[in-house]
Design a protein around this motif. Structure first.
Motif, short mmCIF file in Angstrom:
data_model
loop_
_atom_site.label_atom_id
_atom_site.label_comp_id
_atom_site.label_asym_id
_atom_site.label_seq_id
_atom_site.Cartn_x
_atom_site.Cartn_y
_atom_site.Cartn_z
N LEU A 1 0.85 -1.11 -0.06
CA LEU A 1 -0.03 -0.25 0.00
C LEU A 1 0.76 1.28 -0.01
O LEU A 1 1.56 1.52 1.04
CB LEU A 1 -0.97 -0.14 1.29
N PRO A 2 0.99 1.63 -1.05
CA PRO A 2 2.14 3.00 -1.13
C PRO A 2 1.48 4.33 -1.20
O PRO A 2 0.59 4.82 -2.07
CB PRO A 2 2.97 2.71 -2.77
N PHE A 3 1.55 5.05 -0.13
CA PHE A 3 0.98 6.41 0.10
C PHE A 3 2.05 7.36 0.13
O PHE A 3 3.05 7.24 0.34
CB PHE A 3 0.39 6.54 1.51
N ALA A 4 1.49 8.63 -0.51
CA ALA A 4 2.07 9.84 -0.40
C ALA A 4 1.42 10.56 0.87
O ALA A 4 0.28 10.35 1.00
CB ALA A 4 1.81 10.70 -1.61
N ILE A 5 2.42 11.00 1.87
CA ILE A 5 1.63 11.84 3.02
C ILE A 5 1.68 13.20 2.56
O ILE A 5 2.56 13.90 1.95
CB ILE A 5 2.66 11.74 4.09
N THR A 6 0.57 14.00 2.64
CA THR A 6 0.42 15.31 2.48
C THR A 6 -0.15 16.23 3.73
O THR A 6 -0.79 15.54 4.50
CB THR A 6 -0.73 15.47 1.52
N VAL A 7 0.40 17.15 3.63
CA VAL A 7 -0.02 18.28 5.01
C VAL A 7 -0.54 19.36 4.02
O VAL A 7 0.26 20.13 3.14
CB VAL A 7 1.35 18.58 5.55
N ASP A 8 -1.69 19.93 4.50
CA ASP A 8 -2.36 20.94 3.69
C ASP A 8 -2.46 20.85 2.31
O ASP A 8 -2.22 21.76 1.45
CB ASP A 8 -1.74 22.25 4.14
N ASP A 9 -2.60 19.40 1.71
CA ASP A 9 -2.48 19.02 0.48
C ASP A 9 -1.29 19.30 -0.36
O ASP A 9 -1.23 18.98 -1.74
CB ASP A 9 -3.75 19.96 -0.49
N ASP A 10 -0.12 19.37 0.31
CA ASP A 10 1.15 19.40 -0.37
C ASP A 10 1.84 18.23 0.04
O ASP A 10 1.77 17.80 1.24
CB ASP A 10 1.95 20.70 0.31
N PHE A 11 2.71 17.88 -1.10
CA PHE A 11 3.46 16.52 -0.53
C PHE A 11 4.53 16.74 0.48
O PHE A 11 5.10 17.80 0.40
CB PHE A 11 4.17 16.22 -1.95
N ALA A 12 4.38 15.83 1.15
CA ALA A 12 5.35 15.92 2.89
C ALA A 12 6.14 14.78 3.01
O ALA A 12 6.81 14.83 3.80
CB ALA A 12 4.48 16.37 3.84
N GLY A 13 5.99 13.79 2.42
CA GLY A 13 6.67 12.43 2.46
C GLY A 13 5.75 11.04 1.94
O GLY A 13 5.02 11.50 1.09
N GLN A 14 6.39 10.01 2.54
CA GLN A 14 5.92 8.68 1.95
C GLN A 14 5.52 7.79 2.95
O GLN A 14 6.39 7.88 4.08
CB GLN A 14 6.80 8.06 1.09
N LEU A 15 4.77 7.09 2.77
CA LEU A 15 4.42 5.86 3.93
C LEU A 15 3.85 4.68 3.19
O LEU A 15 3.14 4.56 2.33
CB LEU A 15 3.33 6.25 4.78
N THR A 16 4.69 3.49 3.24
CA THR A 16 4.41 2.30 2.84
C THR A 16 4.17 1.15 3.65
O THR A 16 4.93 0.87 4.54
CB THR A 16 5.74 1.95 1.77
N VAL A 17 3.14 0.57 3.38
CA VAL A 17 2.70 -0.77 4.03
C VAL A 17 3.44 -1.78 3.10
O VAL A 17 2.73 -2.07 1.87
CB VAL A 17 1.17 -1.05 4.39
N GLY A 18 4.22 -2.62 3.18
CA GLY A 18 5.07 -3.44 2.25
C GLY A 18 4.95 -4.88 2.89
O GLY A 18 4.69 -5.27 3.85
N ASN A 19 5.48 -5.90 1.60
CA ASN A 19 5.56 -7.21 1.84
C ASN A 19 4.27 -7.64 2.42
O ASN A 19 4.52 -8.54 3.39
CB ASN A 19 6.86 -7.44 2.69
N ILE A 20 3.24 -7.52 1.76
CA ILE A 20 1.86 -7.91 2.48
C ILE A 20 1.87 -9.52 2.21
O ILE A 20 2.15 -9.84 1.01
CB ILE A 20 0.65 -7.04 1.89
N ILE A 21 1.55 -10.13 3.20
CA ILE A 21 1.36 -11.41 3.17
C ILE A 21 0.17 -11.80 3.83
O ILE A 21 -0.23 -11.59 4.95
CB ILE A 21 2.64 -12.46 3.84
N ARG A 22 -0.77 -12.90 2.84
CA ARG A 22 -1.93 -12.97 3.60
C ARG A 22 -2.42 -14.30 4.00
O ARG A 22 -1.48 -14.87 4.87
CB ARG A 22 -3.08 -12.58 2.36
#
Length: 225
Positions: free
Chosen positions: A93-114
């Motif tokens: 789940l690859p997300f961009a983090i935004t603050v007041d709608d401006d790009f501010a960083g990244q957050l990834t939920v990775g290596n998902i195993i079900r």
């Protein structure tokens, strides 16, 4: 007698919880949201990453090429394409983090195993200009709540160098617990570094991590602001 590891492994054909837009949550730095990463994030992603080299490089795993090469705007399309492909497969789940709608960083939920495990790791970085403003804390809370509801996961873990006190504080604020140490876990700046392992499971989140931040006075929801 069976250990459980001999059972057939069946991948799930769908990708619950993706794509997604999460938030908003109000913190001192502004209004935090998570959205899917975009190809057009290249310019701002590169600007922040190149400016924040000293702030970020000491914590990130070693990779081929120089920092300038890996974080130039022209290198973003291939990274975005890889993240997009993995997301379509239900592996991250690859997300961009935004603050007041401006790009501010990244957050990834990775290596998902079900299947029976339903586990993944979570990793993040935020612009140095927003450090201490509650952005990473809100982002991790949003992503964790989403992972345990819409994405139908059961466990998330994060590995952090013991020296990275800011990141350890983020995990502690939202309720991740320390499970132990991974010895010489990742190569960072030419050396194999120990990392603390923090984790959380669905049963430990109660009414949700965002709700926990609000109740603790660390964040507000827009209708409460």
């Amino acid at each position: 007698m069976s250990t459980g590891y001999g059972a057939p492994y069946v991948t799930e054909p769908h990708r619950p919880g993706w794509p997604a837009r999460l938030g908003p949550v109000e913190v001192p730095a502004g209004t935090v949201r998570l959205r899917p990463v975009r190809l057009r994030d290249a310019t701002e992603w590169s600007r922040i990453r190149l400016r924040d080299r000293e702030y970020l490089e000491r914590w990130e795993p070693a990779q081929a090429g120089t920092w300038a090469e890996r974080n130039a705007a022209w290198s973003w399309p291939s990274q975005w394409s890889t993240l997009r492909r993995l997301a379509k497969r239900g592996q991250c789940l690859p997300f961009a983090i935004t603050v007041d709608d401006d790009f501010a960083g990244q957050l990834t939920v990775g290596n998902i195993i079900r299947a029976a495990l339903r586990s993944a790791w979570i990793g993040y970085w935020v612009s140095s200009s927003l450090a201490g403003g509650g952005v990473a804390t809100a982002a991790v809370a949003l992503a964790t709540d989403h992972a345990f509801t819409q994405a139908r996961l059961h466990r998330l873990e994060a590995t952090v160098r013991p020296e990275n006190l800011a990141s350890l504080r983020v995990l502690g604020k939202v309720g991740y617990r320390r499970e132990g140490v991974f010895r010489r876990y990742l190569e960072v700046q030419g050396r194999w570094r120990d990392h603390d392992c923090y984790a959380i499971t669905r049963e430990e989140t109660g009414a949700g991590l965002v709700t926990g931040l609000v109740n603790a006075g660390r964040a507000t929801l827009p209708e409460q602001a």
